[in-house]
Design a protein around this motif. Structure first.
Motif, PDB file in Angstrom:
ATOM      1  N   SER A   1       0.828  -1.206   0.000  1.00  0.00           N
ATOM      2  CA  SER A   1       0.000   0.000   0.000  1.00  0.00           C
ATOM      3  C   SER A   1       0.863   1.257   0.000  1.00  0.00           C
ATOM      4  O   SER A   1       0.347   2.365  -0.053  1.00  0.00           O
ATOM      5  N   THR A   2       2.184   1.061   0.052  1.00  0.00           N
ATOM      6  CA  THR A   2       3.119   2.180   0.088  1.00  0.00           C
ATOM      7  C   THR A   2       4.087   2.081  -1.081  1.00  0.00           C
ATOM      8  O   THR A   2       4.621   1.002  -1.364  1.00  0.00           O
ATOM      9  N   VAL A   3       4.333   3.200  -1.733  1.00  0.00           N
ATOM     10  CA  VAL A   3       5.311   3.263  -2.821  1.00  0.00           C
ATOM     11  C   VAL A   3       6.704   3.223  -2.208  1.00  0.00           C
ATOM     12  O   VAL A   3       6.967   3.885  -1.206  1.00  0.00           O
ATOM     13  N   ASN A   4       7.596   2.438  -2.807  1.00  0.00           N
ATOM     14  CA  ASN A   4       8.971   2.420  -2.317  1.00  0.00           C
ATOM     15  C   ASN A   4       9.950   2.634  -3.470  1.00  0.00           C
ATOM     16  O   ASN A   4       9.547   2.876  -4.609  1.00  0.00           O
ATOM     17  N   THR A   5      11.238   2.526  -3.175  1.00  0.00           N
ATOM     18  CA  THR A   5      12.254   2.821  -4.188  1.00  0.00           C
ATOM     19  C   THR A   5      12.188   1.870  -5.373  1.00  0.00           C
ATOM     20  O   THR A   5      12.501   2.266  -6.495  1.00  0.00           O
ATOM     21  N   ASP A   6      11.781   0.629  -5.137  1.00  0.00           N
ATOM     22  CA  ASP A   6      11.654  -0.313  -6.255  1.00  0.00           C
ATOM     23  C   ASP A   6      10.657   0.200  -7.293  1.00  0.00           C
ATOM     24  O   ASP A   6      10.870   0.056  -8.499  1.00  0.00           O
ATOM     25  N   ASP A   7       9.584   0.804  -6.830  1.00  0.00           N
ATOM     26  CA  ASP A   7       8.573   1.345  -7.736  1.00  0.00           C
ATOM     27  C   ASP A   7       9.131   2.511  -8.550  1.00  0.00           C
ATOM     28  O   ASP A   7       8.888   2.626  -9.751  1.00  0.00           O
ATOM     29  N   VAL A   8       9.903   3.359  -7.889  1.00  0.00           N
ATOM     30  CA  VAL A   8      10.503   4.514  -8.574  1.00  0.00           C
ATOM     31  C   VAL A   8      11.515   4.033  -9.609  1.00  0.00           C
ATOM     32  O   VAL A   8      11.545   4.532 -10.742  1.00  0.00           O
ATOM     33  N   LEU A   9      12.325   3.050  -9.258  1.00  0.00           N
ATOM     34  CA  LEU A   9      13.290   2.500 -10.209  1.00  0.00           C
ATOM     35  C   LEU A   9      12.584   1.843 -11.388  1.00  0.00           C
ATOM     36  O   LEU A   9      13.042   1.956 -12.530  1.00  0.00           O
ATOM     37  N   LEU A  10      11.480   1.179 -11.129  1.00  0.00           N
ATOM     38  CA  LEU A  10      10.699   0.570 -12.214  1.00  0.00           C
ATOM     39  C   LEU A  10      10.138   1.647 -13.136  1.00  0.00           C
ATOM     40  O   LEU A  10      10.144   1.492 -14.355  1.00  0.00           O
ATOM     41  N   LEU A  11       9.691   2.722 -12.571  1.00  0.00           N
ATOM     42  CA  LEU A  11       9.163   3.834 -13.370  1.00  0.00           C
ATOM     43  C   LEU A  11      10.239   4.408 -14.293  1.00  0.00           C
ATOM     44  O   LEU A  11       9.956   4.804 -15.414  1.00  0.00           O
ATOM     45  N   ALA A  12      11.476   4.421 -13.824  1.00  0.00           N
ATOM     46  CA  ALA A  12      12.581   5.018 -14.590  1.00  0.00           C
ATOM     47  C   ALA A  12      13.260   4.017 -15.527  1.00  0.00           C
ATOM     48  O   ALA A  12      14.270   4.344 -16.144  1.00  0.00           O
ATOM     49  N   ARG A  13      12.697   2.854 -15.709  1.00  0.00           N
ATOM     50  CA  ARG A  13      13.355   1.793 -16.462  1.00  0.00           C
ATOM     51  C   ARG A  13      13.630   2.145 -17.920  1.00  0.00           C
ATOM     52  O   ARG A  13      14.559   1.633 -18.518  1.00  0.00           O
ATOM     53  N   ARG A  14      12.850   3.014 -18.513  1.00  0.00           N
ATOM     54  CA  ARG A  14      13.029   3.356 -19.929  1.00  0.00           C
ATOM     55  C   ARG A  14      13.948   4.559 -20.137  1.00  0.00           C
ATOM     56  O   ARG A  14      14.212   4.929 -21.267  1.00  0.00           O
ATOM     57  N   ASN A  15      14.381   5.170 -19.053  1.00  0.00           N
ATOM     58  CA  ASN A  15      15.279   6.311 -19.144  1.00  0.00           C
ATOM     59  C   ASN A  15      16.588   5.899 -18.472  1.00  0.00           C
ATOM     60  O   ASN A  15      16.732   6.013 -17.248  1.00  0.00           O
TER      61      ASN A  15
ATOM     62  N   GLY B   1      19.666   7.049 -18.297  1.00  0.00           N
ATOM     63  CA  GLY B   1      20.414   8.040 -17.525  1.00  0.00           C
ATOM     64  C   GLY B   1      19.781   8.296 -16.173  1.00  0.00           C
ATOM     65  O   GLY B   1      20.460   8.306 -15.137  1.00  0.00           O
ATOM     66  N   LEU B   2      18.475   8.497 -16.163  1.00  0.00           N
ATOM     67  CA  LEU B   2      17.761   8.729 -14.911  1.00  0.00           C
ATOM     68  C   LEU B   2      17.831   7.493 -14.022  1.00  0.00           C
ATOM     69  O   LEU B   2      18.053   7.598 -12.812  1.00  0.00           O
ATOM     70  N   GLY B   3      17.668   6.321 -14.621  1.00  0.00           N
ATOM     71  CA  GLY B   3      17.740   5.081 -13.854  1.00  0.00           C
ATOM     72  C   GLY B   3      19.077   4.908 -13.165  1.00  0.00           C
ATOM     73  O   GLY B   3      19.145   4.520 -11.994  1.00  0.00           O
ATOM     74  N   GLU B   4      20.162   5.226 -13.892  1.00  0.00           N
ATOM     75  CA  GLU B   4      21.499   5.122 -13.304  1.00  0.00           C
ATOM     76  C   GLU B   4      21.678   6.095 -12.147  1.00  0.00           C
ATOM     77  O   GLU B   4      22.228   5.742 -11.102  1.00  0.00           O
ATOM     78  N   LEU B   5      21.206   7.331 -12.332  1.00  0.00           N
ATOM     79  CA  LEU B   5      21.301   8.324 -11.250  1.00  0.00           C
ATOM     80  C   LEU B   5      20.514   7.882 -10.023  1.00  0.00           C
ATOM     81  O   LEU B   5      21.001   7.992  -8.891  1.00  0.00           O
ATOM     82  N   LEU B   6      19.314   7.381 -10.237  1.00  0.00           N
ATOM     83  CA  LEU B   6      18.487   6.938  -9.116  1.00  0.00           C
ATOM     84  C   LEU B   6      19.100   5.739  -8.405  1.00  0.00           C
ATOM     85  O   LEU B   6      19.122   5.680  -7.174  1.00  0.00           O
ATOM     86  N   ARG B   7      19.616   4.762  -9.180  1.00  0.00           N
ATOM     87  CA  ARG B   7      20.247   3.589  -8.557  1.00  0.00           C
ATOM     88  C   ARG B   7      21.465   4.002  -7.739  1.00  0.00           C
ATOM     89  O   ARG B   7      21.675   3.508  -6.635  1.00  0.00           O
ATOM     90  N   ALA B   8      22.270   4.926  -8.276  1.00  0.00           N
ATOM     91  CA  ALA B   8      23.450   5.400  -7.539  1.00  0.00           C
ATOM     92  C   ALA B   8      23.019   6.090  -6.248  1.00  0.00           C
ATOM     93  O   ALA B   8      23.626   5.876  -5.190  1.00  0.00           O
ATOM     94  N   PHE B   9      21.965   6.892  -6.316  1.00  0.00           N
ATOM     95  CA  PHE B   9      21.470   7.579  -5.125  1.00  0.00           C
ATOM     96  C   PHE B   9      20.981   6.569  -4.085  1.00  0.00           C
ATOM     97  O   PHE B   9      21.311   6.670  -2.902  1.00  0.00           O
ATOM     98  N   VAL B  10      20.206   5.580  -4.530  1.00  0.00           N
ATOM     99  CA  VAL B  10      19.670   4.567  -3.605  1.00  0.00           C
ATOM    100  C   VAL B  10      20.818   3.773  -2.984  1.00  0.00           C
ATOM    101  O   VAL B  10      20.825   3.525  -1.770  1.00  0.00           O
ATOM    102  N   ASP B  11      21.802   3.400  -3.802  1.00  0.00           N
ATOM    103  CA  ASP B  11      22.957   2.651  -3.274  1.00  0.00           C
ATOM    104  C   ASP B  11      23.711   3.471  -2.238  1.00  0.00           C
ATOM    105  O   ASP B  11      24.126   2.949  -1.201  1.00  0.00           O
ATOM    106  N   GLU B  12      23.889   4.758  -2.524  1.00  0.00           N
ATOM    107  CA  GLU B  12      24.582   5.642  -1.583  1.00  0.00           C
ATOM    108  C   GLU B  12      23.811   5.764  -0.272  1.00  0.00           C
ATOM    109  O   GLU B  12      24.394   5.714   0.816  1.00  0.00           O
ATOM    110  N   GLU B  13      22.489   5.925  -0.372  1.00  0.00           N
ATOM    111  CA  GLU B  13      21.654   6.018   0.835  1.00  0.00           C
ATOM    112  C   GLU B  13      21.710   4.724   1.638  1.00  0.00           C
ATOM    113  O   GLU B  13      21.823   4.753   2.865  1.00  0.00           O
ATOM    114  N   ASN B  14      21.631   3.587   0.945  1.00  0.00           N
ATOM    115  CA  ASN B  14      21.688   2.294   1.642  1.00  0.00           C
ATOM    116  C   ASN B  14      23.041   2.083   2.306  1.00  0.00           C
ATOM    117  O   ASN B  14      23.114   1.560   3.414  1.00  0.00           O
ATOM    118  N   ALA B  15      24.117   2.502   1.645  1.00  0.00           N
ATOM    119  CA  ALA B  15      25.453   2.376   2.237  1.00  0.00           C
ATOM    120  C   ALA B  15      25.553   3.244   3.488  1.00  0.00           C
ATOM    121  O   ALA B  15      26.139   2.831   4.488  1.00  0.00           O
TER     122      ALA B  15
END
Length: 117
Positions: free
Chosen positions: A70-84, A86-100
């Motif tokens: 019932s809650t949107v999470n980062t997986d949903d945002v990454l899925l939304l960016a799957r066709r872009n 450049g944006l997908g790479e930036l988002l994945r790097a941001f998520v990885d940095e936050e998780n680290a």
């Protein structure tokens, strides 16, 4: 599932805030580029961004619902960016940095270390 209905007054306040923010960004850009922008341009840009936000929010909610959440999470945002890519790479790097950062903070928790004498 029925689409949530937001109060019309709230909707207008949100659109006004968006219009204001876009106007500020346009003002900064026109000064740098030495061009003019009409209020109609800012209004049209605001409407385009609003429509994009509505579509994006519906997609994110659908992805979460499909995953049984019932809650949107980062997986949903990454899925939304799957066709872009450049944006997908930036988002994945941001998520990885936050998780680290979160993992590093967990290592600094209470009582986890050995006291030195």
């Amino acid at each position: 599932m029925a689409e949530p209905v937001i109060d019309e007054a709230l909707r207008e306040r949100l659109k006004s805030a968006l219009w204001f923010s876009i106007g500020k960004i346009v003002d900064e850009e026109i000064l740098q580029l030495d061009v003019n922008a009409t209020p109609q341009f800012i209004g049209a840009l605001t409407e385009m961004v609003w429509a994009q936000l509505e579509n994006t929010s519906r997609d994110l909610e659908s992805f979460a619902r499909h995953a049984g959440r019932s809650t949107v999470n980062t997986d949903d945002v990454l899925l939304l960016a799957r066709r872009n890519e450049g944006l997908g790479e930036l988002l994945r790097a941001f998520v990885d940095e936050e998780n680290a950062g979160k993992l590093a903070d967990k290592g600094k928790g209470k009582g986890k270390g050995v006291a030195k004498k």
